[in-house]
Design a protein around this motif. Structure first.
Motif, short mmCIF file in Angstrom:
data_model
loop_
_atom_site.label_atom_id
_atom_site.label_comp_id
_atom_site.label_asym_id
_atom_site.label_seq_id
_atom_site.Cartn_x
_atom_site.Cartn_y
_atom_site.Cartn_z
N PHE A 35 34.21 36.66 30.87
CA PHE A 35 33.57 37.14 32.10
C PHE A 35 33.02 36.02 32.99
O PHE A 35 32.34 36.30 33.97
N LYS A 67 37.72 43.91 33.79
CA LYS A 67 36.94 43.23 34.82
C LYS A 67 37.47 41.83 35.09
O LYS A 67 37.64 41.41 36.24
N GLN A 68 37.75 41.08 34.00
CA GLN A 68 38.20 39.70 34.19
C GLN A 68 39.64 39.65 34.70
O GLN A 68 39.98 38.83 35.57
N GLN A 102 39.59 40.49 38.40
CA GLN A 102 39.05 39.38 39.18
C GLN A 102 40.11 38.30 39.35
O GLN A 102 40.24 37.69 40.42
#
Length: 235
Positions: A10, A36-37, A40
């Motif tokens: 993260f 999430k990572q 991104q």
């Protein structure tokens, strides 16, 4: 300055401009493949690519292989071939089957970079409505397909497969039609190779790609376009 970054899960990604020139585009090591990572990374123009016995490696190559969505197949011969086939094209109808097909080693390869860890990570993204597939069917059998990530109105292609001649090219043609009709602006194909050239890919600089991504990654596209269903292909 070009340098390799080491990430904890993260952590934010470094600027893609810091990626190494050799190997081309290697930017960071580590982190994780949580949604999430991963999201991104794509938002920043970065993607994971590593073998089973490697740590997680993150890349942003220069130049970048891209396509502009179009209704025109890569060649007249391909259009002629596809017209003759009794194939059906769908979207998001068999994502897990497609990624497993892409993970199967090619005849010229001993293994695959799509590990079980990668497979599950993209299946998770699919369940979140972020990763999508296009399928090619013949008499009810899945014979080809591709998958990737939608970032605004940019589609980041990951991999494709076929079990019948040109079925992956059929999937890519269907993807082009689908994205063109839904006002997508670019298809990212990551690293240039001869197969992508045969499909009409062009090379742009990393700067050009990142600029385009930044201008289009926040576009709000209708989620209805990714509902399971058939893709009409008129050639």
């Amino acid at each position: 300055m070009n340098s390799l970054s080491y990430l904890n899960p993260f952590d934010d990604f470094p600027d893609p401009q810091h990626a190494l020139t050799e190997p081309n585009g290697l930017l960071a090591v580590g982190g994780c493949l949580a949604p999430k990572q991963l999201l991104q990374a794509y938002y920043c123009g970065i993607f994971p690519w590593f073998n089973d016995d490697d740590p997680i490696l993150w890349w942003s190559p220069d130049p970048r292989a891209v396509f502009t969505p179009t209704l025109t197949p890569a060649s007249r011969s391909l259009a002629k071939f596809l017209k003759k086939q009794d194939w059906t094209y769908t979207v998001n109808s068999a994502f897990e089957q497609v990624i497993k097909g892409c993970a199967s080693p090619r005849k010229t390869q001993d293994g695959t970079w799509i590990t079980n860890e990668i497979e599950q990570a993209y299946i998770n993204l699919h369940h979140l409505g972020k990763a999508h597939s296009v399928e090619v069917w013949h008499l009810g059998e899945l014979i080809g397909g591709l998958y990737g990530i939608a970032v605004g109105n940019v589609f980041c292609g990951e991999s494709m497969f076929h079990t019948q001649t040109n079925a992956s090219k059929g999937a890519f043609t269907a993807l082009n039609h689908w994205l063109y009709n839904h006002q997508f602006t670019l298809i990212d194909a990551q690293l240039m190779n001869s197969h992508l050239v045969s499909l009409g890919a062009k090379a742009i600089t990393r700067n050009e790609f990142i600029h385009h991504l930044q201008q289009n990654r926040n576009a709000v596209m209708p989620q209805s376009m990714w509902q399971q269903g058939e893709i009409p292909l008129e050639l």
